[in-house]
Write a protein that holds these residues in place. Structure first.
Motif, PDB file in Angstrom:
ATOM      1  N   SER A  73     -36.948  24.772 -13.085  1.00 25.54           N
ATOM      2  CA  SER A  73     -37.970  25.325 -13.986  1.00 25.54           C
ATOM      3  C   SER A  73     -37.335  25.655 -15.328  1.00 25.54           C
ATOM      4  CB  SER A  73     -38.586  26.598 -13.396  1.00 25.54           C
ATOM      5  OG  SER A  73     -39.228  26.358 -12.170  1.00 25.54           O
ATOM      6  N   PHE A  74     -38.043  25.312 -16.411  1.00 23.10           N
ATOM      7  CA  PHE A  74     -37.608  25.701 -17.746  1.00 23.10           C
ATOM      8  C   PHE A  74     -38.743  25.416 -18.723  1.00 23.10           C
ATOM      9  CE2 PHE A  74     -36.584  21.236 -17.542  1.00 23.10           C
ATOM     10  CZ  PHE A  74     -36.769  20.743 -18.831  1.00 23.10           C
ATOM     11  N   SER A  75     -38.580  25.860 -19.955  1.00 23.16           N
ATOM     12  CA  SER A  75     -39.594  25.585 -20.976  1.00 23.16           C
ATOM     13  C   SER A  75     -38.921  25.174 -22.273  1.00 23.16           C
ATOM     14  CB  SER A  75     -40.479  26.818 -21.214  1.00 23.16           C
ATOM     15  OG  SER A  75     -39.710  27.916 -21.657  1.00 23.16           O
ATOM     16  N   ALA A  76     -39.647  24.427 -23.099  1.00 28.15           N
ATOM     17  CA  ALA A  76     -39.175  23.990 -24.413  1.00 28.15           C
ATOM     18  C   ALA A  76     -40.231  24.380 -25.439  1.00 28.15           C
ATOM     19  CB  ALA A  76     -38.945  22.479 -24.430  1.00 28.15           C
ATOM     20  N   GLU A  77     -39.844  25.195 -26.407  1.00 27.77           N
ATOM     21  CA  GLU A  77     -40.780  25.726 -27.391  1.00 27.77           C
ATOM     22  C   GLU A  77     -40.921  24.812 -28.598  1.00 27.77           C
ATOM     23  OE1 GLU A  77     -40.157  29.812 -28.497  1.00 27.77           O
ATOM     24  OE2 GLU A  77     -38.998  30.173 -26.675  1.00 27.77           O
ATOM     25  N   SER A  78     -42.070  24.913 -29.263  1.00 30.92           N
ATOM     26  CA  SER A  78     -42.275  24.192 -30.516  1.00 30.92           C
ATOM     27  C   SER A  78     -41.339  24.760 -31.584  1.00 30.92           C
ATOM     28  CB  SER A  78     -43.729  24.339 -30.979  1.00 30.92           C
ATOM     29  OG  SER A  78     -44.617  23.828 -30.014  1.00 30.92           O
ATOM     30  N   GLY A  79     -40.805  23.876 -32.426  1.00 35.55           N
ATOM     31  CA  GLY A  79     -39.891  24.317 -33.471  1.00 35.55           C
ATOM     32  C   GLY A  79     -38.529  24.721 -32.955  1.00 35.55           C
ATOM     33  N   LYS A  80     -38.194  24.286 -31.744  1.00 37.10           N
ATOM     34  CA  LYS A  80     -36.908  24.602 -31.135  1.00 37.10           C
ATOM     35  C   LYS A  80     -36.307  23.332 -30.516  1.00 37.10           C
ATOM     36  CE  LYS A  80     -37.310  29.157 -31.653  1.00 37.10           C
ATOM     37  NZ  LYS A  80     -36.403  29.979 -32.493  1.00 37.10           N
ATOM     38  N   ILE A  81     -34.982  23.358 -30.377  1.00 37.25           N
ATOM     39  CA  ILE A  81     -34.286  22.272 -29.690  1.00 37.25           C
ATOM     40  C   ILE A  81     -33.817  22.798 -28.344  1.00 37.25           C
ATOM     41  CG2 ILE A  81     -32.370  20.629 -29.750  1.00 37.25           C
ATOM     42  CD1 ILE A  81     -32.386  20.894 -32.805  1.00 37.25           C
ATOM     43  N   CYS A  82     -34.335  22.203 -27.282  1.00 39.08           N
ATOM     44  CA  CYS A  82     -33.959  22.593 -25.924  1.00 39.08           C
ATOM     45  C   CYS A  82     -32.991  21.554 -25.373  1.00 39.08           C
ATOM     46  CB  CYS A  82     -35.200  22.684 -25.036  1.00 39.08           C
ATOM     47  SG  CYS A  82     -34.844  23.002 -23.296  1.00 39.08           S
ATOM     48  N   GLY A  83     -31.809  21.993 -25.038  1.00 45.46           N
ATOM     49  CA  GLY A  83     -30.812  21.083 -24.501  1.00 45.46           C
ATOM     50  C   GLY A  83     -30.873  21.012 -22.986  1.00 45.46           C
ATOM     51  N   ILE A  84     -30.826  19.803 -22.455  1.00 48.79           N
ATOM     52  CA  ILE A  84     -30.631  19.599 -21.021  1.00 48.79           C
ATOM     53  C   ILE A  84     -29.233  19.010 -20.865  1.00 48.79           C
ATOM     54  CG2 ILE A  84     -31.449  18.490 -18.918  1.00 48.79           C
ATOM     55  CD1 ILE A  84     -34.194  18.273 -20.102  1.00 48.79           C
ATOM     56  N   VAL A  85     -28.336  19.774 -20.277  1.00 54.71           N
ATOM     57  CA  VAL A  85     -26.936  19.370 -20.227  1.00 54.71           C
ATOM     58  C   VAL A  85     -26.437  19.353 -18.786  1.00 54.71           C
ATOM     59  CG1 VAL A  85     -26.530  20.350 -22.521  1.00 54.71           C
ATOM     60  CG2 VAL A  85     -26.036  21.737 -20.501  1.00 54.71           C
ATOM     61  N   GLY A  86     -25.273  18.747 -18.622  1.00 57.13           N
ATOM     62  CA  GLY A  86     -24.662  18.653 -17.310  1.00 57.13           C
ATOM     63  C   GLY A  86     -23.917  17.339 -17.181  1.00 57.13           C
ATOM     64  N   PRO A  87     -23.155  17.170 -16.110  1.00 58.69           N
ATOM     65  CA  PRO A  87     -22.376  15.938 -15.931  1.00 58.69           C
ATOM     66  C   PRO A  87     -23.268  14.772 -15.573  1.00 58.69           C
ATOM     67  CG  PRO A  87     -22.216  17.292 -13.978  1.00 58.69           C
ATOM     68  CD  PRO A  87     -22.978  18.107 -14.986  1.00 58.69           C
ATOM     69  N   ASN A  88     -22.688  13.585 -15.555  1.00 54.84           N
ATOM     70  CA  ASN A  88     -23.425  12.406 -15.108  1.00 54.84           C
ATOM     71  C   ASN A  88     -23.907  12.625 -13.679  1.00 54.84           C
ATOM     72  OD1 ASN A  88     -22.934  11.024 -17.509  1.00 54.84           O
ATOM     73  ND2 ASN A  88     -20.983  10.225 -16.774  1.00 54.84           N
ATOM     74  N   GLY A  89     -25.161  12.260 -13.426  1.00 52.55           N
ATOM     75  CA  GLY A  89     -25.713  12.423 -12.086  1.00 52.55           C
ATOM     76  C   GLY A  89     -26.276  13.799 -11.808  1.00 52.55           C
ATOM     77  N   ALA A  90     -26.373  14.644 -12.835  1.00 53.01           N
ATOM     78  CA  ALA A  90     -26.846  16.017 -12.622  1.00 53.01           C
ATOM     79  C   ALA A  90     -28.356  16.084 -12.451  1.00 53.01           C
ATOM     80  CB  ALA A  90     -26.426  16.905 -13.791  1.00 53.01           C
TER      81      ALA A  90
END
Length: 296
Positions: A21-38
């Motif tokens: 679960s997560f959210s991404a707001e307008s006017g913001k940069i939401c990063g999805i990070v992690g190793p390969n295969g995450a």
């Protein structure tokens, strides 16, 4: 706002995503990070409707994601999908027309973007004649020609030299100031750290940590990093976190500097003591180590 709630994806017995679960707001940069295969790319493909989820919901501005017109989305995939025998202009006209019906305005947009990326002379070159980095520029232009509200970019800096990486980051920041919702997917934690407003860190399909970047990077700032010139006692407590053979993070429990030095000097000759400033890489490494200890 894009809201992902309890999203799961399973292939047989393998859980690619486990109730994230997560959210991404307008006017913001939401990063999805992690190793390969995450699970980063799987998450993106479910958001875009390329894959179906086993459970969970996704909404955009309060509406089910399936009800949102495809023209509202811009997507830069990690894999290149350009027609190598076509020219730059032919490629962009074709891909742009799928979501941008005004051909004359589309041509103007193409010219403006080629200028923005400093490659107007490549307009009539075939895609196969371009470098890897310039092909990435063309693919990015194709994803934003129609001025999307929600921009999802997967490993956008792949194949780019440092100067062009900076150009890309500047353009992404411009989209942020325009109020767009931006998801920035990468395994390069250092880049996410300086560019993203919030981050969700995935590992093996689960959320390792999430929150605003400022809050995450402020956490643990009372700890101290201690560098030893010589270690004469190897029985260092588990509460210390190893950075290297001669560097350790000391968990500061609001003790005086004298108390910290006294405790730390029991294990070796101290070379330096400085406030510890966490990084995404350091926090992720700590999460991995703790997860492995739990399993062992």
């Amino acid at each position: 706002m894009l809201v992902i709630s309890e999203l799961s994806k399973q292939y047989g017995t393998f859980k690619a995503l486990d109730s994230i679960s997560f959210s991404a707001e307008s006017g913001k940069i939401c990063g999805i990070v992690g190793p390969n295969g995450a699970g980063k790319t799987t998450t993106i493909r479910i958001i875009l409707g390329i894959l179906g989820a086993n459970s969970g919901t996704i909404t955009y501005n309060g509406n089910p994601i399936s009800d949102i017109p495809r023209s509202a989305f811009g997507y830069l995939p990690e894999e290149r999908g350009l027609y190598k025998q076509s020219t730059v202009q032919e490629t962009l006209l074709y891909l742009g027309a799928l979501k941008y019906p005004d051909k004359q305005k589309l041509k103007q947009q193409i010219d403006q973007w080629l200028e923005r990326f400093l490659i107007p002379e490549y307009k009539h070159k075939k895609i196969e004649e371009l470098s890897k980095g310039n092909q990435q520029k063309i693919q990015f232009i194709a994803s934003v020609l129609h001025d999307p509200e929600l921009l999802i970019i997967d490993e956008p800096l792949s194949g780019l030299d440092p100067l062009n990486q900076e150009l890309f980051k500047d353009i992404v920041k411009e989209f942020r100031t325009q109020g767009k919702t931006i998801i920035f997917c990468t395994h390069q934690l250092g880049i996410a750290e300086v560019l993203c407003d919030s981050v969700i860190m995935l590992n093996k399909g689960k959320v390792a940590m999430s929150g605003s970047m400022d809050e995450l990077l402020r956490s643990g700032t009372s700890d101290m990093i201690i560098e030893y010139s010589t270690l004469f006692n190897q029985e260092i407590p588990n509460s210390y976190r190893k950075v290297s053979d001669m560097q350790w993070i000391f968990p500061n429990e609001h003790e005086s500097m004298q108390e910290i030095v006294s405790k730390a000097s029991e294990f070796g000759e101290i070379l330096s003591i400085n406030p510890y400033r966490p990084t995404l890489l350091g926090m992720f490494r700590q999460h991995i180590e703790e997860a492995e200890e739990t399993l062992s």
